[in-house]
Design a protein around this motif. Structure first.
Motif, PDB file in Angstrom:
ATOM      1  N   CYS A 188      38.477  38.935  45.973  1.00 37.03           N
ATOM      2  CA  CYS A 188      39.312  39.032  44.778  1.00 37.03           C
ATOM      3  C   CYS A 188      40.430  40.065  44.975  1.00 37.03           C
ATOM      4  O   CYS A 188      40.181  41.177  45.418  1.00 37.03           O
ATOM      5  N   CYS A 248      37.201  34.861  38.761  1.00 41.06           N
ATOM      6  CA  CYS A 248      36.487  35.811  39.604  1.00 41.06           C
ATOM      7  C   CYS A 248      35.173  36.171  38.944  1.00 41.06           C
ATOM      8  O   CYS A 248      35.154  36.619  37.798  1.00 41.06           O
ATOM      9  N   GLY A 265      33.292  38.483  39.894  1.00 38.58           N
ATOM     10  CA  GLY A 265      33.066  39.920  39.997  1.00 38.58           C
ATOM     11  C   GLY A 265      33.675  40.663  38.822  1.00 38.58           C
ATOM     12  O   GLY A 265      33.042  41.510  38.210  1.00 38.58           O
ATOM     13  N   CYS A 266      34.941  40.356  38.510  1.00 38.24           N
ATOM     14  CA  CYS A 266      35.615  41.110  37.458  1.00 38.24           C
ATOM     15  C   CYS A 266      35.954  40.248  36.245  1.00 38.24           C
ATOM     16  O   CYS A 266      36.610  40.713  35.314  1.00 38.24           O
ATOM     17  N   HIS A 289      39.957  43.208  42.163  1.00 33.53           N
ATOM     18  CA  HIS A 289      38.971  44.284  42.199  1.00 33.53           C
ATOM     19  C   HIS A 289      38.472  44.428  43.637  1.00 33.53           C
ATOM     20  O   HIS A 289      38.762  43.604  44.497  1.00 33.53           O
TER      21      HIS A 289
HETATM   22 ZN   LIG Z   1      37.690  40.098  40.711  1.00 31.45          ZN
END
Ligand SMILES: [Zn+2]
Length: 598
Positions: free
Chosen positions: A35, A56, A58-59, A38
């Motif tokens: 990503c 994403c 993750g974020c 992040h």
């Molecule tokens: Zn991310």
């Protein structure tokens, strides 16, 4: 508007668009990548080609092509739309006037008109002969000059301003573009009192990643008292933020992705020389150390970066700071080393022999290896002070590595190299990560006394070290400081010998000549003392003017004095007590005398 956005979406494939910014890999029906928004090691950024969306895990950011462009370019929706409408060949009907009239676009147009003016002036006007000769001497080909739109502006007051006004641009936009400067009492009606920022300079346009010209660097041909610095840059404008621009990125980005490596050099001439020599994954952080924003920009295209530092102290210091930032962002950082004494920068190296440059880039060393080699090669392992100095430089660099396993590997290596228990080093890093390594608290709160050789520096030692580290970067300040310096400030520190040498050199030569200092140190086999000091990180060193450096040094020195007085005062009081106990009146008298004159 909705029909416009749909028309653009229909023509632009999301995988292709995002693929221009980051490297996507096929994963089943989807595409994935690390990503760009992040910090992560394994990819959780997914693109769904069929649905033309991204997300994403993750974020939690996500959306369509427009939200991606907005996010990564830092644009608002209209600007993102405009950017990709051009590419898609879609005319934005409904809001054309509004979009075109945004000042951002007007300034980009002005910059591009100015670049055209500078370039054609350079190519065609007899008055530019001096500039043509200059670039010819620097071995730039015609094709390169065209490709980079290198230009020239003669030393006249308002040539460009008049040209752009005639083209129909407004004076306030010219000022906002940073090209025109307004004098006090300037009159817009008559056009009097406005003048060009760039005069008598070779001009390099600065572009964003898409090739929009956002600003300029002007290099003076002949430096005089009135030329106002070797380089003049566009000031901060709504399209130019120097911390976000990398010179050459728009031409280098494809090659950076293909080679999976970016090469960062110091100046514009270095970039141009590299591209001309056929190495096209090269960019420069114009005139500063790499910033976090620039590092993020580079990371979009590749996680690997090789950096060349200029040979001078300012170049080394700026280069090291940039390398540190890239390490903290999790990039894989290498340092390009030119053969000692061969050339001072990429440009000079290529002119002498391009093969040497290519070889140097090919054999670039990992940044921590580079530090280790430089610092450890001459440390005397039986001297606790030297070990401490080496640790003081290397530990903060290791602490930058964001991945625990990698960090630990380096701590082990450092421990082996210096015969220090890696456990002690690990504790140090933990402490350093909690509080900045240099803050006084880390010195006092060491409830667990270091089990091994690691000698804790007192705050006083740190001040004195900072003083020398700063002084060797600005040796001209010594003359002004000398009357205030007393040998006693350094007697019980690691830098006592250095003070004596500095004093000797200064008295012989009326200035602190580092070459002479180095020579004397070398005779004693202690040359590395100076290198250690030069390498020691100081915040913002390269951005200090010599005047500011002088002030900063004077302030460090006054803190040293104050600390020394305090310490000496305590020592004397202790001794007075002892002398009183021994009923040694004469000594008490003498000590009291000294206490009063501290
Ligand atoms: Zn991310």
């Amino acid at each position: 508007m909705p029909t416009d956005t749909q028309a653009i979406k229909d023509r632009i494939d999301i995988v292709q668009l995002i693929g221009e910014y980051i490297t996507l890999k096929k994963a089943g029906v989807n595409w994935k990548a690390n990503c760009p928004f992040h910090h992560e090691k394994s990819p959780s950024f997914m693109v769904h080609q069929e649905k033309q969306i991204w997300h994403c895990f993750g974020c939690s950011k996500g959306g369509d092509i427009f939200s991606f462009v907005q996010e990564i370019e830092g644009l608002d929706f209209i600007e993102a739309l405009k950017l990709w409408a051009n590419r898609a060949g879609v005319r934005i009907e409904t809001h054309t006037s509004e979009v075109n009239q945004s000042q951002r676009n007007r300034i980009l147009e002005i910059n591009s008109a100015a670049a055209y003016f500078f370039h054609h002036f350079f190519l065609e006007i007899p008055g530019a002969e001096v500039a043509r000769k200059y670039l010819e001497d620097r071995k730039l080909t015609k094709q390169t000059i065209e490709e980079w739109q290198v230009g020239y502006v003669p030393d006249q007051w308002d040539l460009l301003t008049r040209y752009l006004l005639k083209k129909g641009f407004g004076i306030n936009d010219l000022i906002a573009a940073g090209l025109t400067i307004k004098r006090d009492g300037a009159d817009e009606a008559t056009g009097r009192g406005f003048y060009d920022r760039f005069r008598g300079r070779v001009m390099f346009p600065l572009s964003d990643a898409h090739g929009n010209i956002v600003g300029f660097t002007g290099r003076v041909l002949v430096e005089t008292e009135h030329s106002g610095g070797k380089y003049v840059n566009t000031p901060e404008t709504i399209v130019y933020d120097k911390s976000r621009v990398l010179y050459g990125l728009h031409k280098a980005k494809t090659e950076i992705k293909a080679k999976d490596l970016s090469v960062v050099v110091e100046g514009q001439m270095d970039v141009v020389a590299c591209h001309q020599a056929g190495m096209r994954n090269v960019v420069a952080a114009s005139g500063t150390a790499l910033t976090p924003e620039q590092v993020k920009l580079l990371k979009r295209y590749s996680n690997n970066v090789a950096m060349a530092f200029d040979a001078d102290a300012a170049g080394q210091s700026a280069g090291k700071r940039g390398a540190g930032i890239a390490m903290e962002e999790g990039m894989n950082v290498k340092v390009i080393q030119l053969p000692k004494g061969f050339a001072k920068d990429a440009d000079e190296c290529i002119k002498k022999d391009p093969k040497v440059w290519f070889a140097a880039v090919g054999s670039a060393t990992g940044v921590l290896e580079w530090y280790f080699e430089r610092i450890l090669s001459s440390v005397n392992r039986s001297s606790p002070t030297e070990k401490q100095q080496a640790v003081a430089i290397l530990l903060p660099e290791i602490a930058r590595v964001p991945f625990g396993v990698v960090r630990d590997e380096w701590l082990k290596r450092l421990g082996e190299a210096l015969l220090i228990d890696p456990g002690v080093l690990r504790d140090e890093v933990k402490r350093a990560k909690k509080a900045p390594l240099r803050s006084p608290q880390t010195q006092v709160t060491s409830e667990k006394a270091p089990s091994a050789v690691l000698v804790r520096e007192s705050q006083y030692d740190i001040l004195v070290k900072d003083f020398w580290s700063f002084l060797v970067k600005f040796p001209d300040s010594f003359a002004a400081l000398y009357p205030e310096l007393k040998p006693v400030y350094f007697v019980n520190t690691a830098w006592h010998g250095l003070y004596e040498i500095a004093e000797k050199v200064y008295n012989n030569e009326q200035k602190l000549d580092l070459a002479s200092v180095r020579q004397i140190l070398a005779e004693k086999g202690r040359e590395q003392t100076l290198d250690l000091l030069l390498l020691m990180p100081m915040k913002n060193t390269s951005e200090f003017s010599s005047l500011e450096a002088g002030k900063e040094l004077a302030s460090v020195l006054s803190r040293i004095k104050e600390e020394w007085r305090k310490q000496r005062g305590k020592e004397i009081q202790q001794k007075i007590m002892e002398a009183e106990r021994a009923k040694d009146k004469a000594t008490v008298e003498a000590l009291l005398q000294e206490l009063q004159t501290l």
